[in-house]
Design an enzyme around this catalytic site. Structure first.
Site, PDB file in Angstrom:
ATOM      1  N   SER A  83       0.846  -1.178  -0.073  1.00  0.00           N
ATOM      2  CA  SER A  83      -0.073  -0.017  -0.069  1.00  0.00           C
ATOM      3  C   SER A  83       0.749   1.338  -0.165  1.00  0.00           C
ATOM      4  O   SER A  83       1.478   1.529  -1.117  1.00  0.00           O
ATOM      5  CB  SER A  83      -1.038  -0.093   1.133  1.00  0.00           C
ATOM      6  OG  SER A  83      -2.170   0.953   1.253  1.00  0.00           O
TER       7      SER A  83
ATOM      8  N   ASP B 202      10.198   5.648 -10.173  1.00  0.00           N
ATOM      9  CA  ASP B 202       9.953   6.129 -11.543  1.00  0.00           C
ATOM     10  C   ASP B 202      10.689   7.686 -11.422  1.00  0.00           C
ATOM     11  O   ASP B 202      11.066   8.083 -12.780  1.00  0.00           O
ATOM     12  CB  ASP B 202       8.430   6.497 -11.385  1.00  0.00           C
ATOM     13  CG  ASP B 202       7.578   5.291 -11.657  1.00  0.00           C
ATOM     14  OD1 ASP B 202       8.172   4.170 -12.085  1.00  0.00           O
ATOM     15  OD2 ASP B 202       6.339   5.503 -11.908  1.00  0.00           O
TER      16      ASP B 202
ATOM     17  N   LYS C  31      -0.778  -3.853  -3.368  1.00  0.00           N
ATOM     18  CA  LYS C  31      -2.272  -3.216  -3.010  1.00  0.00           C
ATOM     19  C   LYS C  31      -2.119  -2.086  -3.324  1.00  0.00           C
ATOM     20  O   LYS C  31      -1.577  -1.107  -2.833  1.00  0.00           O
ATOM     21  CB  LYS C  31      -2.188  -3.411  -1.445  1.00  0.00           C
ATOM     22  CG  LYS C  31      -3.530  -2.886  -1.060  1.00  0.00           C
ATOM     23  CD  LYS C  31      -3.916  -2.899   0.457  1.00  0.00           C
ATOM     24  CE  LYS C  31      -5.207  -2.048   0.945  1.00  0.00           C
ATOM     25  NZ  LYS C  31      -5.541  -0.756   0.277  1.00  0.00           N
TER      26      LYS C  31
END
Length: 428
Positions: free
Chosen positions: A299, A310, A324
């Protein structure tokens, strides 16, 4: 008895008719707006028939409210592992779950194939000290099968008075037989952020879960590390971090990013669509970072790891994370009850949906088997490993000749070596 059944039937018919009328109004409005929705009248009639047959024919008398609550629970649990009905106790637990202090065993759990699956044990809790691992399936609680229980039922059974015991029967990947582990319940006080200097110039930051104050505590911890000398690199440890508050993850990511998208969400409703942007300022001043993750990282942890990965702000090392990638919204039904409903999925800056897939590390580290010391049983070995991963003090006879945390923790040692290499490369 017949009169009672007729009365019950009339009540249910009245309830269903009321629901049908209410929904019909909404459906009519939707159709006026071009939506293609249809009220499942035949299915509602089937529901009424099942309800009345249970009331008339079940071996013992069943309370009507209990039947309707069970129907709501089933409707929500059938959607995904994260949507759920919140009764009064669940609703109260939601309020304390993000405060950093609560009772129980210290396990973040979900449901998988009818069993309770451990997402991650929380640092310093009875679960982590007993060697509970991410991915363990809990199949029995005090000898009672969890099959047929809702997740909230299982969680409620694991809660109890401080000092009381409960025995968990678990199935672990790679082991042939289920194993029983007895844990003693305790008051869980979670320290979200912990930090220390690994070697001159290299810091370690551990986040065990994301709370309202986590981002603030992270900035403070990094500033304190910088006060001890020139900070040339940082290991951010998110292993076995089950997540927590979305804003906490956004704040932690923002602390290390100068600009750009951190995470965005997409859902059917307009108010479930958000984009979170980083503000100027990197608390580390661009120094290299390595993020440690494993399958217990879930999560909010995945938001941070995905954002830093990224933006190429950090190298992610470890195993694939839990996966999740959805947002749950609490929708009140009454003052003390509600539903937790998945209303959106979140995506990393590059558009990756990590639901079920997780974040793949840039550098993979295989899971290590814990080697038992002479005269040490498996449970003690697992507990020792947990203490070492969390950087806790170990008893003198367990300490390997005064070795540092990085020397005792293989993953951390690899991360530190990588940091040194990144630092040399950046200087060149």
């Amino acid at each position: 008895m017949k009169k009672s059944c007729r009365t019950g039937y009339a009540l249910v018919v009245g309830l269903v008719v009321g629901v049908m009328l209410s929904v019909s109004v909404a459906v009519y409005a939707d159709r006026e707006n071009g939506a293609q929705n249809a009220l499942p009248v035949e299915d509602l009639q089937r529901f009424t028939e099942v309800y009345m047959r249970i009331k008339r024919n079940y071996v013992t008398e069943v309370d009507g409210k209990e039947l309707l609550d069970n129907a709501i629970q089933g409707m929500l649990s059938g959607l995904d592992p994260h949507s759920a009905y919140l009764d009064e106790q669940d609703f109260e637990d939601m309020q304390v779950g993000t405060s950093g202090e609560f009772g129980g065993l210290g396990i973040e759990v979900g449901m998988e194939d009818g069993f309770v699956k451990v997402i991650a044990p929380i640092d310093g809790t009875p679960a982590s000290k007993a060697g509970i691992q991410a991915g363990d399936l809990i199949i029995r609680l005090d000898g009672e099968s969890v099959q047929g229980m809702t997740l909230s039922d299982a969680v409620s059974k694991m809660r109890g008075e401080k000092g009381s015991d409960i025995t968990l029967t678990i199935v672990r990947e790679g082991e042939d037989q289920p194993k029983e582990i007895t844990l003693t319940r305790d008051r869980i006080q979670v320290q979200s952020v912990r930090s220390e200097i690994l070697e001159d110039g290299y810091g370690y930051l551990r986040i065990s879960n994301f709370q309202q104050r986590t981002a603030r505590d992270v900035v403070r911890a990094v500033e304190e590390l910088k006060e001890e000398g020139d900070l040339r690199g940082l290991v951010l440890d998110l292993r076995n971090n089950p997540g927590g508050i979305l804003n906490g993850a956004v704040g932690v990511s923002d602390a290390f990013l100068e600009e750009g998208l951190i995470v965005y969400t997409e859902g059917r409703l307009e108010d479930s669509q958000f984009r979170y942007q980083a503000s100027p300022g990197d608390v580390l001043g661009g120094a290299p970072m390595v993020v440690l993750v494993n399958r217990g990282s879930a999560s909010a942890s995945e938001i941070v790891a995905g954002a830093l990965q990224d933006h190429k702000r950090a190298v992610v090392m470890g195993q694939n994370t839990f996966g999740k990638g959805s947002v749950q919204t609490i929708l009140p039904l009454t003052e003390n009850t509600g539903i937790k409903l998945t209303t959106a999925r979140y995506f990393t800056p590059d558009g990756r949906n990590i639901e079920e897939e997780g974040v793949a590390p840039d550098i993979r580290l295989e899971n290590l088997t814990v080697t038992r010391a002479e005269g040490e049983d498996e449970r003690d070995a697992q507990a020792r490993m947990q203490r070492e991963l969390q950087g806790e003090d170990v008893p003198e006879d367990d300490d390997d000749n005064g070795e540092s945390l990085a020397e005792r923790d293989y993953g951390l040692s690899e991360a530190l070596n990588l940091l040194k290499g990144l630092n040399i490369y950046s200087q060149r």
